[in-house]
Design a protein around this motif. Structure first.
Motif, PDB file in Angstrom:
ATOM      1  N   ASN A 116       0.817  -1.210   0.000  1.00  0.00           N
ATOM      2  CA  ASN A 116       0.000   0.000   0.000  1.00  0.00           C
ATOM      3  C   ASN A 116       0.853   1.262   0.000  1.00  0.00           C
ATOM      4  N   TYR A 117       1.965   1.225   0.701  1.00  0.00           N
ATOM      5  CA  TYR A 117       2.869   2.376   0.703  1.00  0.00           C
ATOM      6  C   TYR A 117       3.464   2.597  -0.697  1.00  0.00           C
ATOM      7  N   ASP A 118       3.795   1.512  -1.372  1.00  0.00           N
ATOM      8  CA  ASP A 118       4.328   1.632  -2.739  1.00  0.00           C
ATOM      9  C   ASP A 118       3.274   2.206  -3.679  1.00  0.00           C
ATOM     10  N   LEU A 119       2.019   1.797  -3.486  1.00  0.00           N
ATOM     11  CA  LEU A 119       0.926   2.349  -4.288  1.00  0.00           C
ATOM     12  C   LEU A 119       0.752   3.835  -3.996  1.00  0.00           C
ATOM     13  N   LEU A 120       0.796   4.179  -2.732  1.00  0.00           N
ATOM     14  CA  LEU A 120       0.646   5.574  -2.332  1.00  0.00           C
ATOM     15  C   LEU A 120       1.730   6.441  -2.947  1.00  0.00           C
ATOM     16  N   ARG A 121       2.909   5.900  -3.013  1.00  0.00           N
ATOM     17  CA  ARG A 121       4.044   6.627  -3.590  1.00  0.00           C
ATOM     18  C   ARG A 121       3.780   7.010  -5.053  1.00  0.00           C
ATOM     19  N   THR A 122       3.087   6.135  -5.795  1.00  0.00           N
ATOM     20  CA  THR A 122       2.835   6.410  -7.218  1.00  0.00           C
ATOM     21  C   THR A 122       1.839   7.555  -7.423  1.00  0.00           C
ATOM     22  N   LYS A 123       1.081   7.882  -6.385  1.00  0.00           N
ATOM     23  CA  LYS A 123       0.062   8.922  -6.506  1.00  0.00           C
ATOM     24  C   LYS A 123       0.589  10.319  -6.198  1.00  0.00           C
ATOM     25  N   ILE A 124       1.819  10.381  -5.748  1.00  0.00           N
ATOM     26  CA  ILE A 124       2.384  11.655  -5.317  1.00  0.00           C
ATOM     27  C   ILE A 124       3.534  12.053  -6.240  1.00  0.00           C
ATOM     28  N   ASN A 125       3.577  13.314  -6.566  1.00  0.00           N
ATOM     29  CA  ASN A 125       4.635  13.839  -7.426  1.00  0.00           C
ATOM     30  C   ASN A 125       5.878  14.099  -6.572  1.00  0.00           C
ATOM     31  N   LEU A 126       6.719  13.067  -6.448  1.00  0.00           N
ATOM     32  CA  LEU A 126       7.858  13.144  -5.548  1.00  0.00           C
ATOM     33  C   LEU A 126       9.119  13.616  -6.251  1.00  0.00           C
ATOM     34  N   ASP A 127       9.887  14.402  -5.545  1.00  0.00           N
ATOM     35  CA  ASP A 127      11.188  14.837  -6.011  1.00  0.00           C
ATOM     36  C   ASP A 127      12.231  14.078  -5.197  1.00  0.00           C
ATOM     37  N   PRO A 128      13.010  13.178  -5.815  1.00  0.00           N
ATOM     38  CA  PRO A 128      13.964  12.363  -5.064  1.00  0.00           C
ATOM     39  C   PRO A 128      15.059  13.172  -4.385  1.00  0.00           C
ATOM     40  N   ILE A 129      15.229  14.411  -4.812  1.00  0.00           N
ATOM     41  CA  ILE A 129      16.269  15.251  -4.219  1.00  0.00           C
ATOM     42  C   ILE A 129      15.717  16.059  -3.041  1.00  0.00           C
TER      43      ILE A 129
END
Length: 338
Positions: A116-129
């Motif tokens: 579920n955390y991995d799924l949640l991650r795909t829904k957010i526009n994350l900046d790895p930096i």
């Protein structure tokens, strides 16, 4: 009819079995490149140390890391590891702009939560930096049969408060001047609230826990670190009582000015929040996520509340809430536009 439902509920409790949500790894609290930290605590909010299963000794269902370590006269292992780990969290976050904290609900094991955390991650526009993710795992217990969720609910309500007060709060106190987005599901909302301000424990839970030598009142408050905290609570399995003071269940407690918003979902078709047979106001209420009455009552005291209606979705599952288009709108409002 209510007595009939009550009898059914009690029978479910007496006939069900449960297990602890413990790590599958001997070193669960790790850093996953490029920008993810894992935090895994036991039922009393203790962080699992490295090689916890061999250093601490056999983990008992009715015990905790703290009690087992104390019995073996090696409690210093927990203290030293916690100090080290909190310093690592601080360092990982130091140069980041935003921090995302994911908090699961009760009746979830580590493997299911990770998906579920991995799924949640795909829904957010994350900046790895510029962004850091903290995956927070706590012991909300696990039942192998759906009916058993009724039994573990009573224990998980107290453990959620310990996890927040003694686990998540310590992480928050390591964060300074950041935008913090905490996304929780189900009883994870209690973990979040308990990290922000000391919760009102059930009298029986308090008494039983303190008999074991474990204090439930944390003298270390949430630090005023000029953070900006936004909480998105999906299917919050809490009620008005979760906002009250321990000393006075008729009075609401105060929260730090760092808390800018709590955005909740309400869903009268969520069968878990309804407790299947309409007991949402009984046995540790789940009314905040079920109907708007609790929200309206709290809104008159707290101006940080926002709500979205998820009526029509009959599933309580974390992934279903994450995949709901309305959640994506919430993400757009608070996260992607910043």
């Amino acid at each position: 009819m209510k007595k009939f439902y009550l009898i059914i509920w009690l029978c479910i409790i007496l006939c069900s079995c449960s297990a602890n949500n413990i790590p599958t790894s001997t070193n669960p609290n790790i850093q996953i490149p490029p920008n993810t930290s894992v935090a895994f605590v036991d039922l009393n909010g203790n962080f699992y140390p490295e090689n916890w299963n061999t250093q601490i000794g056999p983990y008992k269902k009715t015990s905790s890391l703290y009690l087992t370590a104390k019995k073996n006269n090696i409690a210093y292992i927990l203290t030293n590891f916690e100090t080290k780990k909190l310093a690592e969290y601080h360092q990982n976050i130091l140069n980041k702009k935003r921090v995302f904290i994911f908090v699961h609900g009760y009746n979830n094991d580590a493997a299911k939560t990770k998906r579920n955390y991995d799924l949640l991650r795909t829904k957010i526009n994350l900046d790895p930096i510029q962004d850091e993710i903290i995956e927070f795992y706590w012991d909300g217990l696990v039942s192998k049969d759906p009916i058993g969720s009724a039994k573990i609910w009573f224990y998980a309500t107290g453990y959620s408060q310990m996890a927040g007060e003694f686990g998540l709060r310590k992480i928050l106190n390591e964060i300074h001047n950041k935008d913090i987005f905490i996304i929780s599901h189900s009883r994870g909302a209690s973990v979040v609230l308990s990290s922000l301000s000391n919760p009102p424990y059930n009298d029986d839970f308090r008494r039983d826990t303190e008999k074991l030598g474990i204090a439930v009142d944390n003298k270390i408050p949430l630090s005023e670190n000029t953070n900006r905290i936004v909480c998105i609570m999906l299917a919050p399995a809490i009620g008005e009582i979760d906002f009250t003071k321990q000393s006075d269940n008729e009075a609401y407690r105060t929260f730090s000015s760092q808390l800018k918003n709590i955005h909740i979902t309400i869903n009268k078709d969520d069968i878990v929040l309804k407790k299947f047979v309409g007991l949402q106001r009984k046995f540790n209420p789940t009314t905040l996520g079920y109907d708007k009455k609790a929200y309206n009552n709290l809104k008159s005291t707290y101006n940080f509340f926002t709500v979205d209606n998820f009526d029509g979705q009959n599933s309580h599952s974390f992934d279903v809430y994450i995949n709901n288009p309305k959640f994506q709108q919430m993400v757009e409002t608070y996260i992607k536009n910043r």
